[in-house]
Design an enzyme around this catalytic site. Structure first.
Site, short mmCIF file in Angstrom:
data_model
loop_
_atom_site.label_atom_id
_atom_site.label_comp_id
_atom_site.label_asym_id
_atom_site.label_seq_id
_atom_site.Cartn_x
_atom_site.Cartn_y
_atom_site.Cartn_z
N HIS A 54 0.84 -1.19 0.00
CA HIS A 54 0.00 0.00 0.00
C HIS A 54 0.88 1.25 0.00
O HIS A 54 2.10 1.16 0.18
CB HIS A 54 -0.95 -0.01 1.21
CG HIS A 54 -0.28 0.04 2.55
ND1 HIS A 54 -0.20 -1.04 3.40
CD2 HIS A 54 0.35 1.05 3.18
CE1 HIS A 54 0.44 -0.69 4.50
NE2 HIS A 54 0.80 0.57 4.38
P1 TYD Z 1 -1.42 -2.69 7.60
O1 TYD Z 1 -1.02 -1.28 7.87
O2 TYD Z 1 -1.99 -3.02 6.25
O3 TYD Z 1 -0.16 -3.64 7.88
P2 TYD Z 1 1.23 -3.82 7.06
O4 TYD Z 1 1.52 -2.56 6.33
O5 TYD Z 1 2.21 -4.14 8.11
O6 TYD Z 1 1.04 -4.99 6.16
O7 TYD Z 1 -2.42 -3.16 8.74
C1 TYD Z 1 -2.86 -4.49 8.85
C2 TYD Z 1 -4.12 -4.49 9.71
O8 TYD Z 1 -3.83 -4.04 11.03
C3 TYD Z 1 -5.23 -3.60 9.16
O9 TYD Z 1 -6.44 -4.34 9.14
C4 TYD Z 1 -5.37 -2.49 10.15
C5 TYD Z 1 -4.68 -2.97 11.41
N1 TYD Z 1 -3.89 -1.89 12.02
C6 TYD Z 1 -4.45 -1.15 13.06
O10 TYD Z 1 -5.59 -1.38 13.48
N2 TYD Z 1 -3.71 -0.15 13.63
C7 TYD Z 1 -2.45 0.14 13.21
O11 TYD Z 1 -1.78 1.06 13.75
C8 TYD Z 1 -1.89 -0.63 12.13
C9 TYD Z 1 -0.51 -0.35 11.61
C10 TYD Z 1 -2.65 -1.63 11.57
#
Ligand code: TYD
Length: 139
Positions: A54
């Site tokens: 993303h």
């Molecule tokens: P995401 O930011 O897509 O993780 P990464 O970039 O590490 O792959 O987040 C994954 C899931 O975790 C998403 O459903 C939202 C949740 N999340 C939160 O609730 N709070 C946060 O601060 C973060 C980073 C993620």
């Protein structure tokens, strides 16, 4: 670095020989924003783990690899770069509009991320075509 909104941050290392090393991240001195949120990623014992995929519209972050190693894939819409990270004193600043993926984690990898704002799903762009369109519309 030949990428927009991205830079490597090298923290100070205070080395105490057999007693270990301290690295320090201070607001505005090392981290170019006020940190509102810290999160960490661990239990990456699956060889096929793939995170990120993303970009953010406004959020700024610095990613540290506290333990182990991983590869950070970066794409600003024009240029791409992969960085292998295995040094806990090295952070990667990710500004807005930077598509990023994290992969090739060692089993013992622990990432720690400092972020400029609270979690907000509406700041995410989770589709690559949408990311490219978003960049086009920003010009
Ligand atoms: P995401 O930011 O897509 O993780 P990464 O970039 O590490 O792959 O987040 C994954 C899931 O975790 C998403 O459903 C939202 C949740 N999340 C939160 O609730 N709070 C946060 O601060 C973060 C980073 C993620």
């Amino acid at each position: 670095m030949n990428l927009k909104n991205c830079e490597i941050i090298h923290l100070r290392r205070i080395e105490d020989g057999n007693d270990g090393t301290i690295s320090v991240a201070e607001e505005h001195r090392d981290i170019p924003f006020k940190t509102k949120r810290v999160y960490y990623i661990y239990d990456l014992d699956n060889a096929s783990a793939l995170r990120g995929k993303h970009a953010h519209k406004e959020l700024e972050q610095v990613i540290f690899c506290m333990h182990g190693s991983y590869t950070l894939g970066l794409d600003d819409g024009t240029n791409q770069m992969d960085i292998r990270v295995e040094d806990p004193s090295m952070g990667v600043y990710l500004g807005p509009e930077l598509w990023h993926t994290m992969y090739d984690f060692s089993d013992d990898c622990v990432l720690m991320v400092m972020a400029s704002d609270y979690y907000n799903e509406s700041d995410y762009i989770r589709n690559y075509d949408e990311f490219k369109n978003y960049l086009k519309n920003q010009k």
